[in-house]
Design an enzyme around this catalytic site. Sequence first.
Site, PDB file in Angstrom:
ATOM      1  N   TRP A  20       3.817  -2.805   5.965  1.00 43.21           N
ATOM      2  CA  TRP A  20       3.845  -3.468   7.268  1.00 43.21           C
ATOM      3  C   TRP A  20       3.412  -2.577   8.422  1.00 43.21           C
ATOM      4  O   TRP A  20       3.127  -3.070   9.492  1.00 43.21           O
ATOM      5  CB  TRP A  20       5.240  -4.041   7.584  1.00 43.21           C
ATOM      6  CG  TRP A  20       5.680  -5.170   6.733  1.00 43.21           C
ATOM      7  CD1 TRP A  20       6.873  -5.287   6.093  1.00 43.21           C
ATOM      8  CD2 TRP A  20       4.975  -6.389   6.440  1.00 43.21           C
ATOM      9  NE1 TRP A  20       6.960  -6.466   5.416  1.00 43.21           N
ATOM     10  CE2 TRP A  20       5.797  -7.170   5.613  1.00 43.21           C
ATOM     11  CE3 TRP A  20       3.719  -6.880   6.792  1.00 43.21           C
ATOM     12  CZ2 TRP A  20       5.421  -8.427   5.132  1.00 43.21           C
ATOM     13  CZ3 TRP A  20       3.333  -8.125   6.314  1.00 43.21           C
ATOM     14  CH2 TRP A  20       4.181  -8.881   5.497  1.00 43.21           C
ATOM     15  N   HIS A  25       7.354  -3.279  10.622  1.00 40.94           N
ATOM     16  CA  HIS A  25       8.742  -2.888  10.360  1.00 40.94           C
ATOM     17  C   HIS A  25       9.621  -3.059  11.596  1.00 40.94           C
ATOM     18  O   HIS A  25      10.769  -3.511  11.495  1.00 40.94           O
ATOM     19  CB  HIS A  25       8.807  -1.444   9.858  1.00 40.94           C
ATOM     20  CG  HIS A  25       8.597  -1.323   8.387  1.00 40.94           C
ATOM     21  ND1 HIS A  25       9.467  -1.854   7.462  1.00 40.94           N
ATOM     22  CD2 HIS A  25       7.596  -0.744   7.667  1.00 40.94           C
ATOM     23  CE1 HIS A  25       9.035  -1.599   6.239  1.00 40.94           C
ATOM     24  NE2 HIS A  25       7.900  -0.931   6.334  1.00 40.94           N
ATOM     25  N   ASP A  64       9.733   5.960   5.861  1.00 37.37           N
ATOM     26  CA  ASP A  64       8.353   6.410   5.651  1.00 37.37           C
ATOM     27  C   ASP A  64       8.171   7.855   6.079  1.00 37.37           C
ATOM     28  O   ASP A  64       7.440   8.610   5.449  1.00 37.37           O
ATOM     29  CB  ASP A  64       7.377   5.513   6.422  1.00 37.37           C
ATOM     30  CG  ASP A  64       7.095   4.202   5.705  1.00 37.37           C
ATOM     31  OD1 ASP A  64       7.097   4.200   4.460  1.00 37.37           O
ATOM     32  OD2 ASP A  64       6.891   3.189   6.389  1.00 37.37           O
ATOM     33  N   ARG A  67      10.088  10.418   3.439  1.00 37.89           N
ATOM     34  CA  ARG A  67       9.511  10.739   2.135  1.00 37.89           C
ATOM     35  C   ARG A  67       8.484  11.854   2.197  1.00 37.89           C
ATOM     36  O   ARG A  67       8.107  12.414   1.172  1.00 37.89           O
ATOM     37  CB  ARG A  67       8.902   9.497   1.486  1.00 37.89           C
ATOM     38  CG  ARG A  67       7.732   8.894   2.218  1.00 37.89           C
ATOM     39  CD  ARG A  67       7.195   7.712   1.440  1.00 37.89           C
ATOM     40  NE  ARG A  67       6.235   6.959   2.220  1.00 37.89           N
ATOM     41  CZ  ARG A  67       5.533   5.948   1.730  1.00 37.89           C
ATOM     42  NH1 ARG A  67       5.699   5.581   0.474  1.00 37.89           N
ATOM     43  NH2 ARG A  67       4.686   5.292   2.484  1.00 37.89           N
ATOM     44  N   HIS A  79       9.790   2.417  -2.414  1.00 43.14           N
ATOM     45  CA  HIS A  79       9.149   1.543  -1.432  1.00 43.14           C
ATOM     46  C   HIS A  79       8.463   0.339  -2.068  1.00 43.14           C
ATOM     47  O   HIS A  79       7.963  -0.525  -1.348  1.00 43.14           O
ATOM     48  CB  HIS A  79       8.129   2.337  -0.622  1.00 43.14           C
ATOM     49  CG  HIS A  79       8.725   3.365   0.284  1.00 43.14           C
ATOM     50  ND1 HIS A  79       8.801   3.216   1.645  1.00 43.14           N
ATOM     51  CD2 HIS A  79       9.292   4.568   0.012  1.00 43.14           C
ATOM     52  CE1 HIS A  79       9.373   4.283   2.177  1.00 43.14           C
ATOM     53  NE2 HIS A  79       9.688   5.121   1.205  1.00 43.14           N
ATOM     54  N   HIS A 135      14.601  -0.600   6.048  1.00 38.60           N
ATOM     55  CA  HIS A 135      13.190  -0.422   5.700  1.00 38.60           C
ATOM     56  C   HIS A 135      12.808  -1.156   4.417  1.00 38.60           C
ATOM     57  O   HIS A 135      11.791  -1.857   4.375  1.00 38.60           O
ATOM     58  CB  HIS A 135      12.886   1.065   5.544  1.00 38.60           C
ATOM     59  CG  HIS A 135      11.430   1.357   5.363  1.00 38.60           C
ATOM     60  ND1 HIS A 135      10.559   1.527   6.414  1.00 38.60           N
ATOM     61  CD2 HIS A 135      10.682   1.498   4.225  1.00 38.60           C
ATOM     62  CE1 HIS A 135       9.340   1.751   5.956  1.00 38.60           C
ATOM     63  NE2 HIS A 135       9.390   1.749   4.620  1.00 38.60           N
ATOM     64  N   ASP A 139       9.878  -3.771   3.219  1.00 36.21           N
ATOM     65  CA  ASP A 139       8.888  -3.456   2.186  1.00 36.21           C
ATOM     66  C   ASP A 139       8.792  -4.548   1.134  1.00 36.21           C
ATOM     67  O   ASP A 139       7.703  -4.929   0.697  1.00 36.21           O
ATOM     68  CB  ASP A 139       9.268  -2.153   1.484  1.00 36.21           C
ATOM     69  CG  ASP A 139       8.832  -0.904   2.235  1.00 36.21           C
ATOM     70  OD1 ASP A 139       8.110  -1.027   3.242  1.00 36.21           O
ATOM     71  OD2 ASP A 139       9.234   0.194   1.816  1.00 36.21           O
ATOM     72  N   HIS A 145       3.426  -4.770  -2.042  1.00 35.31           N
ATOM     73  CA  HIS A 145       4.469  -3.830  -2.441  1.00 35.31           C
ATOM     74  C   HIS A 145       5.223  -4.355  -3.659  1.00 35.31           C
ATOM     75  O   HIS A 145       6.181  -3.736  -4.118  1.00 35.31           O
ATOM     76  CB  HIS A 145       5.424  -3.546  -1.285  1.00 35.31           C
ATOM     77  CG  HIS A 145       4.974  -2.402  -0.441  1.00 35.31           C
ATOM     78  ND1 HIS A 145       5.606  -1.184  -0.395  1.00 35.31           N
ATOM     79  CD2 HIS A 145       3.900  -2.285   0.362  1.00 35.31           C
ATOM     80  CE1 HIS A 145       4.952  -0.371   0.409  1.00 35.31           C
ATOM     81  NE2 HIS A 145       3.913  -1.018   0.890  1.00 35.31           N
ATOM     82  N   HIS A 168      -4.622  -2.904   0.661  1.00 35.76           N
ATOM     83  CA  HIS A 168      -3.210  -2.670   0.958  1.00 35.76           C
ATOM     84  C   HIS A 168      -3.016  -2.393   2.448  1.00 35.76           C
ATOM     85  O   HIS A 168      -2.112  -2.950   3.082  1.00 35.76           O
ATOM     86  CB  HIS A 168      -2.678  -1.492   0.141  1.00 35.76           C
ATOM     87  CG  HIS A 168      -1.194  -1.314   0.222  1.00 35.76           C
ATOM     88  ND1 HIS A 168      -0.355  -1.592  -0.832  1.00 35.76           N
ATOM     89  CD2 HIS A 168      -0.394  -0.910   1.239  1.00 35.76           C
ATOM     90  CE1 HIS A 168       0.897  -1.351  -0.467  1.00 35.76           C
ATOM     91  NE2 HIS A 168       0.895  -0.927   0.799  1.00 35.76           N
ATOM     92  N   ASP A 172      -0.702  -4.227   5.399  1.00 38.48           N
ATOM     93  CA  ASP A 172       0.321  -3.458   6.114  1.00 38.48           C
ATOM     94  C   ASP A 172       0.139  -3.551   7.619  1.00 38.48           C
ATOM     95  O   ASP A 172       1.098  -3.721   8.368  1.00 38.48           O
ATOM     96  CB  ASP A 172       0.230  -1.977   5.740  1.00 38.48           C
ATOM     97  CG  ASP A 172       0.884  -1.642   4.417  1.00 38.48           C
ATOM     98  OD1 ASP A 172       1.562  -2.497   3.848  1.00 38.48           O
ATOM     99  OD2 ASP A 172       0.702  -0.500   3.958  1.00 38.48           O
TER     100      ASP A 172
END
Length: 286
Positions: A20, A25, A64, A67, A79, A135, A139, A145, A168, A172
């Site tokens: 996203w 998000h 995000d 990680r 995720h 989050h 996702d 995802h 992708h 997002d």
Amino acid sequence: MLSSLVIAAILLLTRLTDAWGTLGHETVAWIAQSYVSSDTKDAVQTILDSKASDYMANVSTWADSFRYSDGAAWSAPLHYIDANDSPPESCSVDFNRDCGDAGCSVSAIVNYTSILLDDESKASLKLDAMRFIIHFVGDLHQPLHDEALDVGGNTINVTYDGDDTNLHHIWDTEIVEQLADGQDAEAFAKNLTAAIKAGGYGWDASTWLTGASLNDTKATAMTWASEANAYVCSDVLAAGVDAVEEGDLSGTYYTAHYDVARIQLARAGYRLGAWLNLIYTGQTGA
């Protein structure tokens, strides 16, 4: 032929895309804030140690960032869930088949929900759990995802508004930004929340929580993942990989499929608020 090490590196790098994007998000979190009860709001704000108006939105992308920090690579697989299906002919998600040994978004939601439910959990654990839940529920609602094909679309090269990118990434970010049409996350969320309450676009939010239960968190998360995954066949890759690699997707492709992004953002926010209400009040409150 690429070596196994090179392929592994490619897979790792291409999985660094944010579901996203920031706008998506934050929008999900703002919607959720509209649906939490006062008791839930107090509980969430206490865990986050925040009285800010955007108390959930301002931590919605923390996972995000986390990680990429030292020693946090273990969180990357959480995720997504890699559905090993065959779009566009067949879409399906199977937990035993698709959630790897390192975990996935579904197992993460189960785990972090249990931490929030446990009164004995340490404050530091609850803080991380809350930020992860905010989050990962988001996702889970991004269709790619919930898909393994071409690393969730990361290796499908496309053009969007004249820019070279991948499938992708446009789901997002670019499709969401085009849909928002210049609105920031708070304003975009207010409009989506109004549409949810009014039943706009033919939405019936009363069905969005069917089967949602803390008694079987895995089944609940799997229902949401399967719903999102189905869009890979019906919309995201309805005409196949070759079709999306041709032309500019900001035109007819966007027009044909943007409603998937709109309803999935709305569902994610609505469900996140209801899920937190279940944890802290025992009722969805929606």
